[in-house]
Design an enzyme around this catalytic site. Structure first.
Site, PDB file in Angstrom:
ATOM      1  N   ARG A 288      46.791  28.488  32.396  1.00 13.07           N
ATOM      2  CA  ARG A 288      45.369  28.840  32.522  1.00 13.07           C
ATOM      3  C   ARG A 288      44.872  29.456  31.214  1.00 13.07           C
ATOM      4  O   ARG A 288      45.653  29.936  30.392  1.00 13.07           O
ATOM      5  CB  ARG A 288      45.168  29.876  33.643  1.00 13.07           C
ATOM      6  CG  ARG A 288      45.424  29.302  35.018  1.00 13.07           C
ATOM      7  CD  ARG A 288      44.903  30.208  36.115  1.00 13.07           C
ATOM      8  NE  ARG A 288      45.506  31.523  36.096  1.00 13.07           N
ATOM      9  CZ  ARG A 288      44.834  32.670  36.253  1.00 13.07           C
ATOM     10  NH1 ARG A 288      43.540  32.660  36.450  1.00 13.07           N
ATOM     11  NH2 ARG A 288      45.470  33.824  36.236  1.00 13.07           N
ATOM     12  N   GLY A 289      43.554  29.464  31.045  1.00  9.84           N
ATOM     13  CA  GLY A 289      42.936  30.175  29.925  1.00  9.84           C
ATOM     14  C   GLY A 289      43.389  29.668  28.569  1.00  9.84           C
ATOM     15  O   GLY A 289      43.594  28.468  28.363  1.00  9.84           O
ATOM     16  N   ILE A 290      43.567  30.592  27.639  1.00 10.56           N
ATOM     17  CA  ILE A 290      43.995  30.207  26.289  1.00 10.56           C
ATOM     18  C   ILE A 290      45.346  29.494  26.355  1.00 10.56           C
ATOM     19  O   ILE A 290      45.580  28.513  25.646  1.00 10.56           O
ATOM     20  CB  ILE A 290      44.081  31.465  25.382  1.00 10.56           C
ATOM     21  CG1 ILE A 290      42.681  32.037  25.118  1.00 10.56           C
ATOM     22  CG2 ILE A 290      44.777  31.141  24.065  1.00 10.56           C
ATOM     23  CD1 ILE A 290      42.687  33.354  24.339  1.00 10.56           C
TER      24      ILE A 290
ATOM     25  N   GLY B 238      49.133  37.685  29.299  1.00  9.98           N
ATOM     26  CA  GLY B 238      48.576  39.031  29.154  1.00  9.98           C
ATOM     27  C   GLY B 238      47.571  39.327  30.253  1.00  9.98           C
ATOM     28  O   GLY B 238      47.011  38.422  30.867  1.00  9.98           O
TER      29      GLY B 238
ATOM     30  N   THR C 277      44.457  42.418  31.665  1.00 13.94           N
ATOM     31  CA  THR C 277      43.645  43.606  31.371  1.00 13.94           C
ATOM     32  C   THR C 277      43.541  44.465  32.627  1.00 13.94           C
ATOM     33  O   THR C 277      43.542  43.944  33.750  1.00 13.94           O
ATOM     34  CB  THR C 277      42.208  43.237  30.936  1.00 13.94           C
ATOM     35  OG1 THR C 277      41.618  42.406  31.949  1.00 13.94           O
ATOM     36  CG2 THR C 277      42.179  42.522  29.615  1.00 13.94           C
TER      37      THR C 277
ATOM     38  N   GLN D 196      39.808  50.227  26.749  1.00 14.66           N
ATOM     39  CA  GLN D 196      41.046  49.437  26.620  1.00 14.66           C
ATOM     40  C   GLN D 196      42.140  50.186  25.855  1.00 14.66           C
ATOM     41  O   GLN D 196      42.853  49.577  25.054  1.00 14.66           O
ATOM     42  CB  GLN D 196      40.754  48.111  25.913  1.00 14.66           C
ATOM     43  CG  GLN D 196      40.081  47.083  26.807  1.00 14.66           C
ATOM     44  CD  GLN D 196      40.283  45.670  26.308  1.00 14.66           C
ATOM     45  OE1 GLN D 196      40.103  45.413  25.127  1.00 14.66           O
ATOM     46  NE2 GLN D 196      40.649  44.763  27.193  1.00 14.66           N
TER      47      GLN D 196
ATOM     48  N   TYR E  96      45.329  48.253  26.768  1.00 17.11           N
ATOM     49  CA  TYR E  96      45.385  46.886  26.205  1.00 17.11           C
ATOM     50  C   TYR E  96      45.466  46.927  24.676  1.00 17.11           C
ATOM     51  O   TYR E  96      46.278  46.225  24.067  1.00 17.11           O
ATOM     52  CB  TYR E  96      44.134  46.145  26.669  1.00 17.11           C
ATOM     53  CG  TYR E  96      44.046  44.685  26.302  1.00 17.11           C
ATOM     54  CD1 TYR E  96      44.577  43.703  27.148  1.00 17.11           C
ATOM     55  CD2 TYR E  96      43.396  44.273  25.144  1.00 17.11           C
ATOM     56  CE1 TYR E  96      44.466  42.351  26.828  1.00 17.11           C
ATOM     57  CE2 TYR E  96      43.287  42.926  24.827  1.00 17.11           C
ATOM     58  CZ  TYR E  96      43.817  41.976  25.665  1.00 17.11           C
ATOM     59  OH  TYR E  96      43.695  40.637  25.345  1.00 17.11           O
TER      60      TYR E  96
HETATM   61  N1  CAA Z   1      30.833  51.574  23.656  1.00 13.27           N
HETATM   62  C1  CAA Z   1      30.262  52.738  24.003  1.00 13.27           C
HETATM   63  N2  CAA Z   1      29.920  53.047  25.281  1.00 13.27           N
HETATM   64  C2  CAA Z   1      30.182  52.134  26.211  1.00 13.27           C
HETATM   65  C3  CAA Z   1      30.794  50.898  25.913  1.00 13.27           C
HETATM   66  C4  CAA Z   1      31.105  50.645  24.578  1.00 13.27           C
HETATM   67  N3  CAA Z   1      31.677  49.481  24.193  1.00 13.27           N
HETATM   68  N4  CAA Z   1      30.952  50.195  27.047  1.00 13.27           N
HETATM   69  C5  CAA Z   1      30.445  50.966  28.038  1.00 13.27           C
HETATM   70  N5  CAA Z   1      29.971  52.124  27.538  1.00 13.27           N
HETATM   71  C6  CAA Z   1      29.333  53.230  28.243  1.00 13.27           C
HETATM   72  C7  CAA Z   1      28.218  52.722  29.159  1.00 13.27           C
HETATM   73  O1  CAA Z   1      27.043  52.540  28.432  1.00 13.27           O
HETATM   74  C8  CAA Z   1      28.116  53.830  30.174  1.00 13.27           C
HETATM   75  O2  CAA Z   1      27.420  54.911  29.624  1.00 13.27           O
HETATM   76  P1  CAA Z   1      26.490  55.834  30.529  1.00 13.27           P
HETATM   77  O3  CAA Z   1      27.388  56.462  31.524  1.00 13.27           O
HETATM   78  O4  CAA Z   1      25.899  56.794  29.554  1.00 13.27           O
HETATM   79  O5  CAA Z   1      25.491  54.887  31.151  1.00 13.27           O
HETATM   80  C9  CAA Z   1      29.566  54.224  30.315  1.00 13.27           C
HETATM   81  O6  CAA Z   1      30.262  53.820  29.139  1.00 13.27           O
HETATM   82  C10 CAA Z   1      30.168  53.479  31.468  1.00 13.27           C
HETATM   83  O7  CAA Z   1      31.070  54.323  31.898  1.00 13.27           O
HETATM   84  P2  CAA Z   1      31.574  54.181  33.379  1.00 13.27           P
HETATM   85  O8  CAA Z   1      32.400  55.381  33.630  1.00 13.27           O
HETATM   86  O9  CAA Z   1      30.487  53.863  34.333  1.00 13.27           O
HETATM   87  O10 CAA Z   1      32.485  52.884  33.209  1.00 13.27           O
HETATM   88  P3  CAA Z   1      33.172  52.083  34.331  1.00 13.27           P
HETATM   89  O11 CAA Z   1      34.253  52.899  34.941  1.00 13.27           O
HETATM   90  O12 CAA Z   1      32.174  51.479  35.241  1.00 13.27           O
HETATM   91  O13 CAA Z   1      33.859  50.970  33.447  1.00 13.27           O
HETATM   92  C11 CAA Z   1      33.870  49.177  31.889  1.00 13.27           C
HETATM   93  C12 CAA Z   1      33.084  49.941  32.922  1.00 13.27           C
HETATM   94  C13 CAA Z   1      35.264  48.861  32.405  1.00 13.27           C
HETATM   95  C14 CAA Z   1      33.996  49.989  30.636  1.00 13.27           C
HETATM   96  C15 CAA Z   1      33.049  47.896  31.632  1.00 13.27           C
HETATM   97  O14 CAA Z   1      31.891  48.263  30.945  1.00 13.27           O
HETATM   98  C16 CAA Z   1      33.782  46.859  30.827  1.00 13.27           C
HETATM   99  O15 CAA Z   1      34.500  46.048  31.384  1.00 13.27           O
HETATM  100  N6  CAA Z   1      33.572  46.844  29.516  1.00 13.27           N
HETATM  101  C17 CAA Z   1      34.129  45.806  28.642  1.00 13.27           C
HETATM  102  C18 CAA Z   1      35.448  46.230  28.053  1.00 13.27           C
HETATM  103  C19 CAA Z   1      35.949  45.108  27.218  1.00 13.27           C
HETATM  104  O16 CAA Z   1      35.364  44.726  26.214  1.00 13.27           O
HETATM  105  N7  CAA Z   1      37.070  44.519  27.613  1.00 13.27           N
HETATM  106  C20 CAA Z   1      37.570  43.373  26.939  1.00 13.27           C
HETATM  107  C21 CAA Z   1      37.997  42.386  27.949  1.00 13.27           C
HETATM  108  S1  CAA Z   1      38.324  40.780  27.260  1.00 13.27           S
HETATM  109  C22 CAA Z   1      39.785  40.950  26.518  1.00 13.27           C
HETATM  110  O17 CAA Z   1      40.439  41.949  26.579  1.00 13.27           O
HETATM  111  C23 CAA Z   1      40.276  39.763  25.750  1.00 13.27           C
HETATM  112  C24 CAA Z   1      40.415  40.070  24.340  1.00 13.27           C
HETATM  113  O18 CAA Z   1      41.525  40.160  23.863  1.00 13.27           O
HETATM  114  C25 CAA Z   1      39.220  40.180  23.480  1.00 13.27           C
END
Ligand code: CAA
Length: 240
Positions: free
Chosen positions: A12-14, A84, A86, A144, A147
């Site tokens: 699956r995926g990559i 892998g 997350t 992360q 991760y």
């Molecule tokens: N930078 C700064 N602040 C951020 C942020 C970021 N990148 N992302 C979220 N926030 C902030 C939000 O704005 C929010 O702020 P407020 O409370 O002031 O509104 C707060 O963080 C959210 O906090 P929560 O406690 O509500 O967060 P949550 O428990 O609901 O978790 C999350 C949400 C898991 C962080 C979700 O936003 C998410 O999944 N983010 C993406 C993370 C990401 O990029 N993962 C990569 C996955 S893909 C991968 O891993 C493949 C690869 O190799 C590239």
């Protein structure tokens, strides 16, 4: 017959794109998967690539699975440690379980995948070890810590193995994909994903085939002097 290549998380995926691309290059591919029997069966039916089910986080299962692949296809000469997971959460909310699951799969899983194959590569004086790390191992990522720690650790594994394997004809290299259009990235909340894409200079997610292209390059017999390197494929989102 072409060289034997093992791709973990290869159905699956990559990983799916990597398995297919290596097959197209003439490799005999074995793809592992952890749990999704349906996706693996569909993938095998479509491609003719044999799939094997084991959990890379478990050393004994990895060792037994690898022995089975080698009994079926012959010695593994190319290994792509791709599997892998997350378990994203801001650090103050991250549980020890979320931490450990990611470490066990993405970091220890890489050890478990390469370690049983390594002695045979040394004996035969040939090997290609390719580890799929991540842009987030290079730059870190909000939510992360687990991760990013594993993906940075994977780079350390590769750079060390490159030095150990160089005289034995083995190369070890890493690929750091940026955000690629897979289920893993599609699982990010849409609003967050949109803001991530807005920050990718290419203006789009990457395609799994664009990572598979890098793997084929590194897996080739002609790539013997490319050792210990990291290829970033991220649409210009981050430079090391
Ligand atoms: N930078 C700064 N602040 C951020 C942020 C970021 N990148 N992302 C979220 N926030 C902030 C939000 O704005 C929010 O702020 P407020 O409370 O002031 O509104 C707060 O963080 C959210 O906090 P929560 O406690 O509500 O967060 P949550 O428990 O609901 O978790 C999350 C949400 C898991 C962080 C979700 O936003 C998410 O999944 N983010 C993406 C993370 C990401 O990029 N993962 C990569 C996955 S893909 C991968 O891993 C493949 C690869 O190799 C590239």
């Amino acid at each position: 017959m072409g060289r034997v290549a093992l791709v973990t998380g290869g159905s699956r995926g990559i990983g799916e794109a990597i398995s297919k691309a290596l097959q197209a290059e003439g490799f005999q591919v074995a793809a592992t998967y952890a749990g999704n029997d349906e996706a693996a069966a569909k993938f095998s039916a479509e491609t003719g690539i044999k799939t094997y089910k084991w959990n890379v986080a478990d050393y004994a299962s990895s060792k037994a699975g690898i022995a089975q692949v080698e009994a079926d296809l012959g010695p593994i000469e190319v290994v792509v440690a791709n599997a892998g997971i997350t378990r994203d959460a801001p650090f103050h909310k991250m549980t020890p379980e979320q931490w450990n699951e990611v470490i066990d799969t993405n970091l220890t899983g890489v050890f478990n995948t390469i370690h049983p194959i390594w002695p045979g590569m040394r004996e035969r004086k040939f090997g290609r070890v390719i580890v799929i790390s991540s842009i987030n191992g290079q730059k870190g990522q909000f939510a992360q810590t687990n991760y990013a720690a594993t993906k940075a650790g994977d780079l350390g594994i590769v750079k060390s193995l490159a030095q150990e394997g160089a005289r034995a004809g083995i190369t070890a290299n890493a690929i750091c994909p940026g955000y690629i259009a897979t289920e893993m990235v599609m699982a990010i909340p849409e609003k967050v994903r949109d803001s991530i894409i807005a920050n990718i200079p290419a203006g789009r997610l990457g395609e799994p085939s664009e990572i598979a292209r890098c793997v084929c390059f590194l897996a080739s017999d002609d790539s013997g002097f490319i050792n210990g390197s990291t290829i970033s494929a991220n649409g210009a989102q981050f430079f090391v």
